[in-house]
Scaffold this active site. Structure first.
Site, PDB file in Angstrom:
ATOM      1  N   ASP A   1      -5.820   2.061  -1.603  1.00 33.91           N
ATOM      2  CA  ASP A   1      -4.399   2.117  -1.989  1.00 33.91           C
ATOM      3  C   ASP A   1      -3.728   0.768  -1.772  1.00 33.91           C
ATOM      4  O   ASP A   1      -2.497   0.699  -1.698  1.00 33.91           O
ATOM      5  CB  ASP A   1      -3.689   3.206  -1.182  1.00 33.91           C
ATOM      6  CG  ASP A   1      -3.674   2.898   0.326  1.00 33.91           C
ATOM      7  OD1 ASP A   1      -4.655   2.276   0.796  1.00 33.91           O
ATOM      8  OD2 ASP A   1      -2.705   3.261   1.002  1.00 33.91           O
TER       9      ASP A   1
ATOM     10  N   ASP B   1       0.844  -1.188   0.000  1.00 31.31           N
ATOM     11  CA  ASP B   1       0.000   0.000   0.000  1.00 31.31           C
ATOM     12  C   ASP B   1       0.879   1.237   0.000  1.00 31.31           C
ATOM     13  O   ASP B   1       2.104   1.154   0.129  1.00 31.31           O
ATOM     14  CB  ASP B   1      -0.965  -0.001   1.186  1.00 31.31           C
ATOM     15  CG  ASP B   1      -0.274   0.188   2.532  1.00 31.31           C
ATOM     16  OD1 ASP B   1       0.966   0.348   2.567  1.00 31.31           O
ATOM     17  OD2 ASP B   1      -0.986   0.159   3.561  1.00 31.31           O
TER      18      ASP B   1
END
Length: 638
Positions: free
Chosen positions: A552, A509
């Site tokens: 993300d 991420d």
């Protein structure tokens, strides 16, 4: 003593009576034949009306079946209950319409197939209700297995086939009725002409007997005049100078004059100069001794009438002394023919403007009809190729591509298939239907071919498939596609494990991505995610699977590694590449969790959880780095 003329008189009278009896007997036979023909025609009309009443219902049944398949496929693609509603409605409509059809139509030939259709619909109704119950109780996989079961598909295919056979048989029967009615119409007309010719011949012979032999034949002449006056035809007699000697009542009715007053007038005076001029070539031929038959139009009081006329020469001692004219008013028939021609033109206009290729191929594989779509798709004039072999029209390779379907259709089977063809340099995806044109004796005299261009639909289906399996922002595969790819990779790892290979799952991420969104805005956040996806895609091999699963969060599946260290090298490469990227002039870093497995006996969800735990450790160690865990033991690095 009686004079010697009396036996002659009696003999003449007897011959006249004999001729009358023969004519009446022949007319009775003809009338009986016409009555039988009328009864048969009435039965055909009633049967055709029943078929015309059933065919729209069959069309709606096929539409309901298509709606049911659409709903079923929608559910298979999306697993949403909303797609089961059109499936349920279509099946219920099918059930209702089949019940109505069984209740309203008592055709013994259709009954077994209608009963089978009802059985199949009830089976599909049971399957649909069971699917809804399974889906509603959360047993989605069982619901999908039930919908995709071979038995359900076979039932749907059989339902389509039975409905198609019913529709085809009804249409074939209707076509046979139309053909039989058309053929018998000509025979009926011949019978009428035969009766009229026989009646005319009897009138001529009887009149001669009356004039030459006795006053009794004068009575017969009056009787013949009464008959002629009641025959629905114009009967007249002209001498060699085209002066009218006799006209029946129908002549007077048509030309609005007393038939007796017309006697002694010329043809120009009776029919009008323009009308007589049209018939003059035929009059010249009959005065030369030739019997002529023709159609001609006559303008009477401004109205155009059509007549079928026959001129027969009157001979005396081998010399033409006049002629007889018998005319049938065929105005209504001509109007009907004009109406049929107009309907054909309208039908051709409709078929020429449909976005469908329609053609008829006879049993000798020659093209007998094609609509204007032939010009659009193939660049060929439809009229110029009529009668040509289909190999010459479409090309041998295109015909061979469809040879199996053509053979089945020519054997009397309805065929539906899809094919990809290149026409005028453009690739088209076609759905084609071949409907055999089967005669009453079972012979197939041709094929009705219909092809629909479904290229746009296929492109839309492909686009929907791509959208369903990819992330709209980054273009990477989505979570659904990743789950499938990971399952396939683990299946392959079971084999690769025997060769000492390793599989790695990277869970990534963007560090502090929420802060970037909050301070820089979502537009910058989207740019960061797109650039991050690009960096990740470039940092791994083309054979590795990369996906965005949420927000993300990204994953990468690395297959066929020689050692777990290779996954750590890839993670280092990604960390450095992300650090150097600076999308939208924003400095970003990433944290990576690595889960490696040396065999394929790990559940996919457990491997994802192991990678997620490794990511948590990378975050805990300060971000901008990675941590690795091995299945089933642990080995952490940064």
């Amino acid at each position: 003593m009686r004079s010697s003329a009396e036996p002659i008189h009696r003999s003449s009278f007897g011959r006249g009576v004999g001729l009358l009896m023969v004519a009446l007997l022949a007319m009775a036979v003809i009338i009986a034949l016409l009555a039988d023909r009328a009864r048969t025609t009435l039965e055909d009309i009633r049967r055709a009306d029943r078929i015309n009443g059933v065919l729209p219902t069959m069309t709606m049944l096929m539409e309901d079946l298509l709606n049911a398949e659409t709903g079923q496929r929608g559910y298979l693609l999306t697993q949403r209950t909303s797609y089961l509603q059109p499936y349920r409605d279509a099946i219920r409509n099918l059930d209702r319409r089949v019940d109505e059809l069984v209740a309203s139509d008592h055709d013994a030939a259709l009954a077994p197939k209608l009963v089978r259709v009802r059985e199949l619909v009830r089976l599909k109704m049971t399957e649909m209700n069971q699917t809804i119950r399974l889906h509603g109780s959360g047993r989605h996989e069982e619901a999908l297995e039930l919908v995709m079961a071979d038995q359900g598909q076979r039932q749907m295919d059989e339902l389509r086939d039975v409905l198609g056979e019913l529709t085809s048989s009804l249409r074939a029967e209707r076509a046979a009725i139309s053909e039989r009615r058309s053929r018998e119409a000509g025979q009926t007309e011949l019978l009428l002409y035969a009766g009229l010719a026989m009646l005319s011949l009897f009138a001529a012979m009887s009149t001669a007997q009356v004039v030459l032999r006795s006053r009794e034949l004068l009575r017969a002449q009056r009787r013949l005049k009464d008959i002629a006056d009641n025959v629905p035809a114009l009967i007249s007699h002209y001498d060699a100078q085209c002066v009218l000697q006799f006209a029946n009542a129908e002549v007077g009715r048509i030309f609005q004059a007393d038939p007796v007053a017309l006697a002694g007038k010329t043809m120009d005076e009776v029919r009008g100069a323009s009308n007589a001029a049209r018939m003059r070539p035929f009059v010249e031929r009959v005065l030369q001794g030739e019997a002529v038959e023709f159609d001609a139009q006559q303008v009477v009081d401004g109205e155009t009438l059509h007549f079928h006329q026959r001129f027969v020469p009157e001979l005396a001692k081998g010399r033409v002394v006049g002629f007889y004219a018998c005319s049938m008013d065929i105005t209504e028939r001509k109007r009907a023919e004009a109406l049929v021609a107009a309907n054909e033109r309208r039908m051709k206009a409709v078929t020429d403007n449909l976005p469908v290729f329609i053609a008829y191929i006879d049993a000798d594989r020659r093209l007998q009809f094609a609509n204007e779509t032939l010009r659009t798709w193939f660049g060929l004039d439809p009229q110029a190729v009529i009668g040509l072999p289909i190999d010459d029209v479409f090309g041998q390779s295109a015909v061979e591509q469809r040879s199996a379907q053509l053979a089945l259709a020519l054997r009397g089977e309805r065929v539906e298939f899809e094919v990809v063809a290149v026409m005028l340099g453009k690739q088209r995806h076609l759905r084609s239907i071949y409907v055999p044109d089967v005669l009453a004796d079972g012979r197939t005299q041709g094929i009705f071919a219909l092809s629909i261009d479904i290229t746009v639909m296929k492109q839309a289906e492909a686009q929907l498939a791509r959208l369903a399996s990819s992330d709209a922002l980054t273009g990477l595969p989505n979570r659904r596609e990743f789950d499938q790819a990971l399952g396939n990779a683990l299946a392959r790892q079971r084999r690769l494990a025997r060769e000492g290979r390793v599989l790695a799952l990277l869970f990534l991420d963007v560090d502090r991505f929420k802060s970037i969104n909050d301070t820089q805005g979502h537009g910058v956040g989207d740019t960061v995610l797109r650039e991050f996806a690009g960096v990740l895609r470039r940092a791994v091999r083309s054979s590795d699977h990369v996906a965005r699963i949420a927000g993300d969060e990204f994953v990468a599946v690395l297959e066929g590694l020689n050692h777990p260290d290779e996954a750590e090298q890839v993670a280092n490469k990604i960390v450095e590449a992300v650090r150097a990227a600076r999308p939208a002039d924003v400095a970003i870093t990433t944290s990576i969790g690595i889960a490696t497995v040396a065999d394929g006996e790990v559940p996919a969800m457990d491997l994802i959880a192991l990678a997620d735990r490794a990511l948590y450790q990378a975050k805990h160690q300060g971000r901008d780095g990675w941590a690795a865990l091995k299945w089933p033991g642990e080995d952490q690095r940064r």
